[in-house]
Design a protein around this motif. Structure first.
Motif: not given
Length: 304
Positions: A86-108
């Motif tokens: 399940l090593y790809r779970a780490e990559v999915l977590a990194a991509l999830g972080n990026a999506v979160l950051l895009f959302g926060v930046a847009g809200y601000v």
């Protein structure tokens, strides 16, 4: 016909696994500061501090996902149904972080536009104290994760979030000082927008790197054409085909290839030479098929 694997084993763990302790400390710090900043932001109507608190929230979620992904990958090794674990779970977590950051930046950015015409009065002292606490926590987390960010995409995602929050805390401090000394109401929304804009290009880079891995592109910095030429130049090798090089997760590069050899060539010698060559390109896990010319003809008949 010979088959072989590179010197490393998938069960050794990824680069992220070496930084679990530091990620845990960073998570605790981020959670504590997030609560403080959120409470102060809501009571003072500070957009800059709310922006920083939102980034701290992504830190908490991002670090939590990173740790979960590492522990999940560590405890769930390769099986017959999950041959790469399940090593790809780490990559999915990194991509999830990026999506979160895009959302926060847009809200601000949207919230800041709404406040341009009538910025609220923000008390400077509570914001200053909360931002100072956030700055100290981010500096500690930044130092803890700096070395791991060079090895692991997953840790790098958390590191970039901490870096953005560190600079965000500095921005909030500037905003609070300006508010205290001048009473200028636009300092807070302007700093909030600046924080949002700062994180966007770094988030894009993180998302692009994660997507490259998920789409199984060649690892950054690995010249696959050069590898093919070097494999073809090995003694006894007459052709290289079905060469694939990809990243399983950060620090774990994988390759597979078919090597066609002359009839009088010893497959074991070619296999060992190819393994050593790939190890020199930071590819420790490789599946290599050494085959005579008559067997190679079957590969040419495949449709993909």
């Amino acid at each position: 016909m010979g088959h072989g694997h590179g010197h490393g084993q998938l069960t050794q763990g990824s680069a992220s696994g070496r930084h679990v302790g530091r990620l845990t400390v960073a998570l605790v710090l981020a959670a504590a500061v997030m609560v403080v900043e959120l409470v102060v932001a809501l009571t003072t109507s500070s957009l800059a501090l709310l922006s920083d608190a939102a980034h701290m929230l992504t830190d908490v979620l991002g670090l939590g996902m990173a740790l979960t992904a590492i522990l999940l990958a560590r405890r769930s090794g390769p099986t017959y149904t999950r041959t790469f674990g399940l090593y790809r779970a780490e990559v999915l977590a990194a991509l999830g972080n990026a999506v979160l950051l895009f959302g926060v930046a847009g809200y601000v950015l949207v919230e800041a536009v709404d406040r341009v015409t009538d910025p609220p009065a923000v008390p400077g002292l509570p914001v200053l104290l909360a931002a100072t606490a956030g700055l100290v926590a981010n500096v500690v987390a930044f130092l803890l994760l700096r070395s791991g960010a060079k090895e692991s995409l997953n840790v790098r995602g958390a590191y970039l979030e901490v870096l953005a929050d560190l600079l965000g805390s500095l921005g909030v401090l500037v905003s609070a000082v300006l508010t205290l000394t001048t009473g200028w109401r636009y300092a807070d929304p302007i700093i909030g927008v600046a924080i949002g804009l700062f994180v966007l290009p770094r988030t894009f880079t993180l998302a692009r790197r994660a997507l490259r891995i998920l789409f199984q592109h060649a690892p950054h910095g690995v010249d696959v054409r050069r590898i093919s030429d070097e494999l073809a130049a090995l003694p006894g090798v007459v052709d290289v085909h079905d060469l694939h090089v990809w990243t399983l997760t950060s620090g774990m590069e994988v390759a597979s290839a078919h090597l066609t050899v002359e009839a009088d060539t010893e497959p074991a010698d070619v296999l060992h030479a190819a393994q050593a060559l790939l190890a020199g390109h930071t590819i420790e896990h490789a599946t290599l098929q050494v085959e005579p010319r008559e067997s190679a003809r079957r590969c040419a008949e495949l449709s993909w």
